[in-house]
Design an enzyme around this catalytic site. Structure first.
Site, PDB file in Angstrom:
ATOM      1  N   LYS A 125       0.803  -1.231   0.000  1.00  0.00           N
ATOM      2  CA  LYS A 125       0.000   0.000   0.000  1.00  0.00           C
ATOM      3  C   LYS A 125       0.837   1.283   0.000  1.00  0.00           C
ATOM      4  O   LYS A 125       0.374   2.329  -0.425  1.00  0.00           O
ATOM      5  CB  LYS A 125      -0.879   0.060   1.268  1.00  0.00           C
ATOM      6  CG  LYS A 125      -1.975  -0.948   1.317  1.00  0.00           C
ATOM      7  CD  LYS A 125      -2.650  -0.952   2.678  1.00  0.00           C
ATOM      8  CE  LYS A 125      -1.849  -1.679   3.712  1.00  0.00           C
ATOM      9  NZ  LYS A 125      -1.901  -3.121   3.715  1.00  0.00           N
ATOM     10  N   VAL A 152      -6.650  -3.518  -0.394  1.00  0.00           N
ATOM     11  CA  VAL A 152      -7.813  -3.100   0.409  1.00  0.00           C
ATOM     12  C   VAL A 152      -8.672  -4.336   0.679  1.00  0.00           C
ATOM     13  O   VAL A 152      -9.245  -4.904  -0.242  1.00  0.00           O
ATOM     14  CB  VAL A 152      -8.665  -2.042  -0.326  1.00  0.00           C
ATOM     15  CG1 VAL A 152      -9.819  -1.575   0.561  1.00  0.00           C
ATOM     16  CG2 VAL A 152      -7.817  -0.864  -0.756  1.00  0.00           C
ATOM     17  N   GLY A 207      -1.097 -12.961  16.772  1.00  0.00           N
ATOM     18  CA  GLY A 207      -0.527 -12.788  15.425  1.00  0.00           C
ATOM     19  C   GLY A 207      -1.274 -11.759  14.586  1.00  0.00           C
ATOM     20  O   GLY A 207      -1.019 -11.621  13.392  1.00  0.00           O
ATOM     21  N   GLU A 210       1.491  -6.365  14.540  1.00  0.00           N
ATOM     22  CA  GLU A 210       2.944  -6.387  14.343  1.00  0.00           C
ATOM     23  C   GLU A 210       3.629  -6.058  15.676  1.00  0.00           C
ATOM     24  O   GLU A 210       3.012  -5.477  16.575  1.00  0.00           O
ATOM     25  CB  GLU A 210       3.346  -5.284  13.349  1.00  0.00           C
ATOM     26  CG  GLU A 210       2.689  -5.366  11.997  1.00  0.00           C
ATOM     27  CD  GLU A 210       3.237  -6.509  11.172  1.00  0.00           C
ATOM     28  OE1 GLU A 210       4.414  -6.857  11.353  1.00  0.00           O
ATOM     29  OE2 GLU A 210       2.465  -7.068  10.367  1.00  0.00           O
ATOM     30  N   ASP A 221      -2.749   2.770   8.315  1.00  0.00           N
ATOM     31  CA  ASP A 221      -3.136   1.686   7.407  1.00  0.00           C
ATOM     32  C   ASP A 221      -4.533   1.956   6.826  1.00  0.00           C
ATOM     33  O   ASP A 221      -4.756   1.825   5.617  1.00  0.00           O
ATOM     34  CB  ASP A 221      -3.104   0.361   8.179  1.00  0.00           C
ATOM     35  CG  ASP A 221      -3.551  -0.816   7.336  1.00  0.00           C
ATOM     36  OD1 ASP A 221      -2.837  -1.161   6.388  1.00  0.00           O
ATOM     37  OD2 ASP A 221      -4.631  -1.379   7.626  1.00  0.00           O
ATOM     38  N   LYS A 225      -5.741   2.792   2.735  1.00  0.00           N
ATOM     39  CA  LYS A 225      -6.794   2.087   1.993  1.00  0.00           C
ATOM     40  C   LYS A 225      -7.844   3.075   1.458  1.00  0.00           C
ATOM     41  O   LYS A 225      -8.357   2.909   0.352  1.00  0.00           O
ATOM     42  CB  LYS A 225      -7.433   1.031   2.901  1.00  0.00           C
ATOM     43  CG  LYS A 225      -6.452  -0.105   3.183  1.00  0.00           C
ATOM     44  CD  LYS A 225      -6.883  -0.988   4.328  1.00  0.00           C
ATOM     45  CE  LYS A 225      -5.860  -2.101   4.536  1.00  0.00           C
ATOM     46  NZ  LYS A 225      -6.073  -2.845   5.778  1.00  0.00           N
ATOM     47  N   GLY A 316      -4.200 -11.665   5.438  1.00  0.00           N
ATOM     48  CA  GLY A 316      -3.856 -13.082   5.304  1.00  0.00           C
ATOM     49  C   GLY A 316      -3.145 -13.321   3.990  1.00  0.00           C
ATOM     50  O   GLY A 316      -3.491 -12.719   2.974  1.00  0.00           O
TER      51      GLY A 316
END
Ligand SMILES: NC(=O)c1ccc[n+]([C@@H]2O[C@H](COP(=O)([O-])OP(=O)(O)OC[C@H]3O[C@@H](n4cnc5c(N)ncnc54)[C@H](OP(=O)(O)O)[C@@H]3O)[C@@H](O)[C@H]2O)c1
Length: 344
Positions: A125, A152, A207, A210, A221, A225, A316
């Protein structure tokens, strides 16, 4: 279709797995054979114009090694720019890490690939949030495609939906819960009454977050998007500088309780109207946007279709790699180029 794969991490490896398992079906259904002719990581490259053995690449990466150790095709120290410059290919997949301050190294890779008249599919991104209008112009000028479905909503076909399914309609606004980490944190604060730092620790253990969660928690983030959707779906000419951003750092347990008492939930909401904003807001518990955990949700408002909400996993490796493959098929179908139209 000869492909250069830049970045062989979670997404790059998932893409290799999809190709290994579905290659024959892709060829049968879509009439072309995708072939990775070069793969590049931070330590070097593997190059074979006849196509690399993806099983060898996956074994190397699974063992934490570089693709440059491919016994027949490895090239230590060779950079992505060298490969883009020298290896003949039809498409470049850009899946290197996101760096939002300068968009590098992905920005240089995308520019180099477009200049060489290669179609580009990006999952990174950073370069798009900083320079999407200029990159779209460069792609148009070079008569090649620049696609980025996986940026996105990962596997949720948000960009394709807005671009292709609302043709002839006018999108008036888009609102979304676009970041799984912050949604997980806010959900845990709501459901378990934990503090933000406890929820963040849980998210890291699970998980979802980060080690350095700033990019998610500060709303950056989500803003990236929104920038991508604004340019691609609404024909706006904006970068991240045009987004008014507030993260979730200031959300308190008292805010969460106040929301609950009024049948709302606190969410980090990205809004794309005249203004483009990211901020924590109360969302009605019964609204389809009020998704829990690491889920993402996006609500489109369109003049004729009304309000439509899509929900799914917004991150993912496999989900994102699936979006990359969709983009490649789309590029192939639209004769390797073209912006594919958009809503009014
Ligand atoms: N994972 C997701 O769910 C997801 C979802 C949507 C979008 N994305 C985006 O997709 C991109 C890739 O994500 P990821 O999860 O696959 O990241 P990752 O697991 O960290 O992998 C990054 C890959 O890029 C390579 N790399 C680093 N610097 C490079 C350079 N200068 N030249 C060439 N390769 C370089 C790394 O090399 P080494 O292997 O040598 O370290 C690694 O193979 C990121 O921009 C991410 O934000 C990820």
């Amino acid at each position: 279709m000869r492909i250069i794969l830049v970045g062989v991490g979670t997404v790059g490896q998932a893409f290799c797995k999809i190709l290994l398992h579905n290659k024959n079906e892709i060829t049968r259904l879509y009439g072309f054979e995708p072939k990775v002719v070069a793969a590049v990581d931070s330590r070097g490259a593997a190059v074979n114009p006849s196509g690399l053995d993806l099983e060898i690449l996956l074994n190397l990466k699974g063992g934490g090694k570089s693709v440059a150790l491919d016994p027949s095709n490895g090239k230590k120290g060779v950079s992505a720019l060298d490969v883009i410059e020298e290896v003949d290919a039809d498409a470049v997949i850009e899946a290197s890490p996101t760096r939002i301050n300068d968009g590098e190294p992905g920005l240089s890779f995308i520019k180099a690939a477009l200049r060489k008249k290669r179609n580009v599919v990006a999952t990174n991104k950073g370069p798009l949030a900083l320079a999407l209008p200029a990159l779209m112009e460069l792609a148009e000028y070079k008569n090649v495609a620049l696609r980025f479905s996986g940026t996105v909503g990962a596997g949720i076909p948000i960009l394709d939906f807005g671009k292709k399914c609302l043709l002839g309609d006018r999108i008036t606004s888009i609102r979304g819960i676009l970041n799984g980490t912050t949604n997980y944190i806010l959900t845990r604060m709501t459901e378990a009454g934990v503090t933000m730092s406890q929820a963040l620790e849980e998210a890291q253990k699970a998980g979802y977050a980060e080690a350095d969660p700033a990019y998610d928690v500060k709303g950056i983030d989500t803003a990236c998007k929104l920038v991508i959707m604004a340019n691609w779906l609404m024909g706006r000419d904006v970068t991240i500088k045009d987004v008014d951003i507030q993260g979730i750092e200031s959300v308190t347990p008292a805010d969460v309780e106040k929301a609950k008492a009024t049948n709302n939930v606190v969410k980090l909401v990205g809004t794309l109207e005249d203004r483009i904003t990211v901020h924590p807001a109360f969302v009605d518990r019964n609204h389809p946007l009020a998704v829990d955990g690491a889920l993402n949700a996006v609500s489109f408002k369109a003049e004729s279709a009304g309000e439509i909400t899509m929900v799914g996993r917004g991150a993912g490796g496999m989900e994102t790699a699936g979006a990359v493959l969709r983009d490649l098929i789309d590029i192939r179908r639209s004769s390797w180029r073209g912006s594919g139209g958009r809503a009014l």
